[in-house]
Motif scaffolding. Structure first.
Motif, mmCIF file in Angstrom:
data_model
loop_
_atom_site.group_PDB
_atom_site.id
_atom_site.type_symbol
_atom_site.label_atom_id
_atom_site.label_comp_id
_atom_site.label_asym_id
_atom_site.label_seq_id
_atom_site.Cartn_x
_atom_site.Cartn_y
_atom_site.Cartn_z
ATOM 1 N N GLU A 39 0.717 -1.269 0.038
ATOM 2 C CA GLU A 39 -0.135 -0.125 -0.116
ATOM 3 C C GLU A 39 0.901 1.441 0.162
ATOM 4 O O GLU A 39 1.777 1.262 0.698
ATOM 5 C CB GLU A 39 -0.943 0.017 1.214
ATOM 6 N N ALA A 40 0.600 2.406 -0.689
ATOM 7 C CA ALA A 40 0.987 3.705 -0.553
ATOM 8 C C ALA A 40 1.015 4.077 0.673
ATOM 9 O O ALA A 40 0.024 3.994 1.512
ATOM 10 C CB ALA A 40 0.421 4.401 -1.805
ATOM 11 N N VAL A 41 1.935 4.683 1.119
ATOM 12 C CA VAL A 41 1.939 5.544 2.554
ATOM 13 C C VAL A 41 2.592 6.877 2.214
ATOM 14 O O VAL A 41 3.624 7.186 1.425
ATOM 15 C CB VAL A 41 3.247 5.022 3.522
ATOM 16 N N LEU A 60 4.458 0.409 1.485
ATOM 17 C CA LEU A 60 4.487 -0.607 2.519
ATOM 18 C C LEU A 60 4.103 -1.836 2.042
ATOM 19 O O LEU A 60 3.391 -1.835 1.318
ATOM 20 C CB LEU A 60 3.659 0.033 3.831
ATOM 21 N N TYR A 61 5.389 -2.627 2.007
ATOM 22 C CA TYR A 61 5.153 -3.904 1.381
ATOM 23 C C TYR A 61 5.690 -5.048 2.333
ATOM 24 O O TYR A 61 6.708 -4.710 3.060
ATOM 25 C CB TYR A 61 5.741 -4.001 0.060
ATOM 26 N N ARG A 62 4.992 -5.932 2.463
ATOM 27 C CA ARG A 62 5.681 -7.436 3.280
ATOM 28 C C ARG A 62 6.542 -6.792 4.401
ATOM 29 O O ARG A 62 7.562 -7.250 4.920
ATOM 30 C CB ARG A 62 6.683 -7.973 2.543
ATOM 31 N N TYR A 63 5.822 -6.257 5.398
ATOM 32 C CA TYR A 63 6.349 -5.901 6.620
ATOM 33 C C TYR A 63 7.590 -4.710 6.573
ATOM 34 O O TYR A 63 8.098 -4.494 7.556
ATOM 35 C CB TYR A 63 6.932 -6.916 7.565
ATOM 36 N N GLU A 90 7.340 6.300 11.174
ATOM 37 C CA GLU A 90 7.702 5.019 11.959
ATOM 38 C C GLU A 90 6.353 4.683 12.759
ATOM 39 O O GLU A 90 6.255 3.454 12.623
ATOM 40 C CB GLU A 90 8.928 5.290 12.643
ATOM 41 N N GLU A 91 5.890 5.313 13.407
ATOM 42 C CA GLU A 91 4.817 5.028 14.364
ATOM 43 C C GLU A 91 3.647 4.578 13.504
ATOM 44 O O GLU A 91 2.923 3.498 13.899
ATOM 45 C CB GLU A 91 4.421 6.105 15.267
ATOM 46 N N LYS A 92 3.323 5.316 12.373
ATOM 47 C CA LYS A 92 2.242 5.010 11.276
ATOM 48 C C LYS A 92 2.462 3.669 10.754
ATOM 49 O O LYS A 92 1.512 2.721 11.001
ATOM 50 C CB LYS A 92 2.165 5.933 10.232
ATOM 51 N N GLY A 97 2.138 -3.240 11.246
ATOM 52 C CA GLY A 97 2.915 -4.682 11.291
ATOM 53 C C GLY A 97 4.311 -4.206 10.789
ATOM 54 O O GLY A 97 5.138 -5.345 10.628
ATOM 55 N N CYS A 98 4.608 -2.960 10.178
ATOM 56 C CA CYS A 98 6.073 -2.840 9.651
ATOM 57 C C CYS A 98 7.222 -3.209 10.615
ATOM 58 O O CYS A 98 7.358 -2.750 12.018
ATOM 59 C CB CYS A 98 6.196 -1.421 9.221
ATOM 60 N N ARG A 99 8.177 -3.774 10.084
ATOM 61 C CA ARG A 99 9.357 -4.049 11.065
ATOM 62 C C ARG A 99 10.650 -3.555 10.338
ATOM 63 O O ARG A 99 11.807 -3.692 11.078
ATOM 64 C CB ARG A 99 9.493 -5.661 11.093
#
Length: 142
Positions: A39-41, A60-63, A90-92, A97-99
């Motif tokens: 998804e676009a961020v 944002l892709y695959r965490y 970063e918080e968003k 689930g982003c790592r």
């Protein structure tokens, strides 16, 4: 196959076709690696009149988040807005689930800024005629 040829002439639909084909291949070959969907961020720094003073865009892709653009206006640079923007971003994405966050930046842009924000250099591309270097950085956030 003698009638095949290379051309740089194409439509937007032709480029879209390539993306669809590689996405299809990826889903068949490594289906778990394609979830969740990308998804676009975007996040902007604006005043009440809607004027943009900074922001970031990415995917944002695959965490992982790839930051495509991060910019702060000249008049606000050095006042902490870039750091705040990265923290907000970063918080968003962490909430989704982003790592991992990664990006690239030229040596005349902001590699030292990103290092101060906790990013680590994992590669440098050299060989540009002007002598510039492109730096690749990442930050593990989860």
């Amino acid at each position: 196959m003698d009638s095949l040829f290379f051309t740089d002439e194409g439509q937007e639909a032709d480029a879209k076709h390539l993306v669809e084909r590689i996405d299809s291949f990826n889903r068949m070959t490594a289906p778990m690696a394609q979830e969740p969907a990308s998804e676009a961020v975007q996040l902007f720094l604006k005043d009440r009149d809607g004027r943009i003073y900074g922001g970031a865009t990415g995917i944002l892709y695959r965490y992982a988040l790839f930051i495509h653009v991060l910019w702060i206006s000249d008049e606000l640079r050095g006042q902490g807005y870039g750091s705040k923007l990265l923290k907000e971003l970063e918080e968003k994405v962490r909430a989704k689930g982003c790592r991992l966050i990664h990006l690239d930046t030229w040596d005349f842009q902001a590699p030292e800024f990103y290092k101060k924000q906790g990013f680590e250099l994992f590669g440098t591309l050299e060989g540009f005629p002007e002598g510039f270097k492109r730096h690749y950085l990442r930050k593990i956030i989860g």
